[in-house]
Design a protein around this motif. Structure first.
Motif, short mmCIF file in Angstrom:
data_model
loop_
_atom_site.label_atom_id
_atom_site.label_comp_id
_atom_site.label_asym_id
_atom_site.label_seq_id
_atom_site.Cartn_x
_atom_site.Cartn_y
_atom_site.Cartn_z
N ALA A 179 0.82 -1.22 0.00
CA ALA A 179 0.00 0.00 0.00
C ALA A 179 0.85 1.26 0.00
N ALA A 180 2.06 1.19 0.55
CA ALA A 180 2.93 2.37 0.57
C ALA A 180 3.27 2.82 -0.84
N ARG A 181 3.35 1.89 -1.78
CA ARG A 181 3.63 2.27 -3.17
C ARG A 181 2.46 3.08 -3.75
N THR A 182 1.25 2.69 -3.39
CA THR A 182 0.09 3.43 -3.86
C THR A 182 0.12 4.86 -3.32
N VAL A 183 0.51 5.02 -2.05
CA VAL A 183 0.58 6.36 -1.46
C VAL A 183 1.66 7.18 -2.17
N ILE A 184 2.82 6.59 -2.39
CA ILE A 184 3.90 7.30 -3.08
C ILE A 184 3.45 7.72 -4.48
N GLU A 185 2.72 6.87 -5.16
CA GLU A 185 2.22 7.22 -6.49
C GLU A 185 1.24 8.38 -6.41
N ARG A 186 0.36 8.39 -5.39
CA ARG A 186 -0.61 9.47 -5.24
C ARG A 186 0.08 10.78 -4.86
N MET A 187 1.27 10.69 -4.30
CA MET A 187 2.04 11.90 -4.00
C MET A 187 2.78 12.41 -5.23
N GLY A 188 2.80 11.61 -6.29
CA GLY A 188 3.52 11.99 -7.50
C GLY A 188 5.02 11.84 -7.38
N ALA B 281 8.48 8.37 -9.51
CA ALA B 281 9.63 8.49 -10.42
C ALA B 281 10.90 8.85 -9.65
N GLN B 282 10.78 9.75 -8.66
CA GLN B 282 11.94 10.13 -7.86
C GLN B 282 12.42 8.97 -7.00
N VAL B 283 11.49 8.23 -6.43
CA VAL B 283 11.87 7.10 -5.58
C VAL B 283 12.56 6.03 -6.42
N ARG B 284 12.01 5.74 -7.59
CA ARG B 284 12.64 4.73 -8.45
C ARG B 284 14.02 5.19 -8.92
N ALA B 285 14.17 6.48 -9.15
CA ALA B 285 15.47 6.99 -9.59
C ALA B 285 16.53 6.84 -8.50
N ALA B 286 16.10 6.81 -7.24
CA ALA B 286 17.03 6.66 -6.12
C ALA B 286 17.17 5.22 -5.67
N HIS B 287 16.58 4.29 -6.42
CA HIS B 287 16.69 2.86 -6.10
C HIS B 287 18.16 2.46 -5.97
N THR B 288 18.47 1.69 -4.96
CA THR B 288 19.86 1.32 -4.71
C THR B 288 20.43 0.40 -5.77
N GLY B 289 19.57 -0.20 -6.59
CA GLY B 289 20.05 -1.12 -7.61
C GLY B 289 20.19 -2.54 -7.11
N THR B 290 19.67 -2.82 -5.93
CA THR B 290 19.80 -4.15 -5.36
C THR B 290 19.04 -5.18 -6.20
N LEU C 48 17.73 4.09 0.10
CA LEU C 48 18.34 4.44 1.38
C LEU C 48 17.40 5.35 2.17
N ARG C 49 17.38 5.14 3.47
CA ARG C 49 16.49 5.94 4.32
C ARG C 49 16.72 7.45 4.12
N ALA C 50 17.97 7.86 4.06
CA ALA C 50 18.27 9.28 3.90
C ALA C 50 17.74 9.82 2.57
N ASP C 51 17.81 9.02 1.51
CA ASP C 51 17.33 9.46 0.21
C ASP C 51 15.81 9.64 0.22
N LEU C 52 15.11 8.70 0.84
CA LEU C 52 13.65 8.80 0.90
C LEU C 52 13.23 10.00 1.76
N ALA C 53 13.92 10.21 2.88
CA ALA C 53 13.60 11.36 3.73
C ALA C 53 13.77 12.66 2.96
N ARG C 54 14.84 12.77 2.19
CA ARG C 54 15.09 13.99 1.41
C ARG C 54 13.99 14.21 0.37
N ILE C 55 13.57 13.17 -0.30
CA ILE C 55 12.51 13.29 -1.30
C ILE C 55 11.22 13.78 -0.65
N LEU C 56 10.88 13.24 0.52
CA LEU C 56 9.65 13.63 1.21
C LEU C 56 9.72 15.07 1.73
N VAL C 57 10.87 15.44 2.27
CA VAL C 57 11.02 16.82 2.77
C VAL C 57 10.94 17.81 1.61
#
Length: 370
Positions: A48-57, A60-69, A103-112
């Motif tokens: 469900a968190a993915r749905t929320v991220i999508e609704r926030m628009g 694309a930013q979250v996927r761009a920061a994917h660690t590549g794992t 990474l937690r720091a990357d997600l926090a920066r995107i949200l802020v």
């Protein structure tokens, strides 16, 4: 305009701030750290968190920061893989490693960055809360006292807001049985997008298993050390003493452990804690409510997703109630209760028990068990 104070600028706080601003509320976030915390472990965005991220628009930013794992593999002392599981083994959210890790720091920066119009007060914290029928008078360590309509504690498992507003008799921290450390590390290994886990039996004063997880992140590596033992007394602000605990616990071990311990000594983003689970019957009192790990810590791999979903639900209930906490707060907890309960499952095999892995991995004390 409803004025809301949020304590905590990790994931839950900025996620909630985004939605509150979108609903037209006036939002301030206070954070004890002098800036957004760097580093941190790789975290999964699931369900469900993915749905929320999508609704926030923000997808694309979250996927761009994917660690590549690409997956996770168990290795022996000679770095030979004994088992592996790719990220897509059980669909996009079902495996040990999700196909969307950041990474937690990357997600926090995107949200802020997305929470336009939110006031952020760094290097400060709440020291007192005085509730009234028409608001909450808040005293800060540095800033001048202010009044808010509502206060949200999104300040983690050691929540200052919870301690002040709820006292000590309305919640408890259940011990999970292990400590963990996370830091940016140097490694001579070629990870090629794979997380590597090296597991060890009890030793060096531990009562259960130990493991080291090494995972890739944008050309760097993050190390995560877990070990099961009785609680260790330590000063949460004495980083060097915490590093000494980890070094002592893993001294003399093989694989890449010596190299990673050397790297730990210089790591600027070292984090160490005792993993616990918050237990409380009610997440709110008057005009103060809790969100994220401050009230439902104890998930294995779903803490970030619960924080994102929780912020979305809380903001929605407040908007529907016109900012009236008397109806919004109970509705928020009622909507979240089953979701939180379903995601706060114990570690597979426990911290001393029988993971479905070779004996050396038994009781590894991490959510990467399978």
């Amino acid at each position: 305009m409803t004025q809301v104070l949020i304590s905590g600028a990790s994931i839950a706080g900025p996620a909630l701030a985004y939605w509150l601003r979108r609903y037209g509320m006036d939002v301030t976030v206070v954070e004890r750290a002098p800036a957004l915390r760097p580093g941190g472990q790789g975290i999964d965005v699931r369900g469900a968190a993915r749905t929320v991220i999508e609704r926030m628009g923000l997808m694309a930013q979250v996927r761009a920061a994917h660690t590549g794992t690409r997956g996770i593999a168990n290795v022996d002392a000679h770095n030979r893989r004994t088992a592996e599981m790719p990220a897509d083994a059980f669909g996009d959210s079902g495996g040990i490693v999700a196909d969307l890790e950041i990474l937690r720091a990357d997600l926090a920066r995107i949200l802020v960055d997305a929470s336009d119009g939110v006031e952020y007060l760094f290097d400060d914290t709440i020291t007192a809360l005085d509730q009234h029928d028409d608001g909450v008078d808040v005293t800060f360590e540095r800033a001048g006292a202010r009044r808010f309509d509502l206060v949200v504690g999104a300040d983690g498992i050691f929540s200052t807001t919870r301690r002040i507003a709820f006292g000590a008799d309305r919640w408890r921290m259940a011990d999970s049985g292990y400590h963990r450390a996370v830091f940016t590390a140097r490694t001579s290994l070629r990870l090629d997008g794979w997380e590597l886990m090296y597991s060890m039996p009890a030793g060096n004063g531990t009562s259960g298993g130990r493991n080291v997880l090494l995972y890739p992140a944008h050309g760097e590596a993050r190390a995560m050390f877990h070990f099961a033992c009785d609680p260790i007394e330590y000063d949460r602000r004495d980083v060097e003493a915490q590093k000494a605990i980890v070094a002592r616990t893993f001294a003399g071990e093989g694989w890449q452990v010596p190299e990673l311990l050397d790297s730990m000594a210089e790591a600027p983003d070292f984090y160490f804690d005792r993993v616990g689970k918050i237990e409380m019957d009610r997440w709110y009192t008057g005009r103060v409510i809790l969100l994220g790990d401050s009230c439902f810590a104890g998930s294995v791999g779903m803490g970030t997703s619960m924080a994102i979903v929780g912020g979305y639900v809380l903001a929605g209930e407040l908007a529907a109630a016109g900012g009236d906490s008397r109806s919004a707060f109970p509705a928020y907890q009622a909507r979240m209760a089953d979701y939180v309960a379903a995601n706060r499952k114990p570690l597979p095999g426990g911290v001393k028990g029988s993971c479905r892995r070779p004996p050396a991995a038994s009781g590894c004390g991490t959510g990467r068990c399978g």
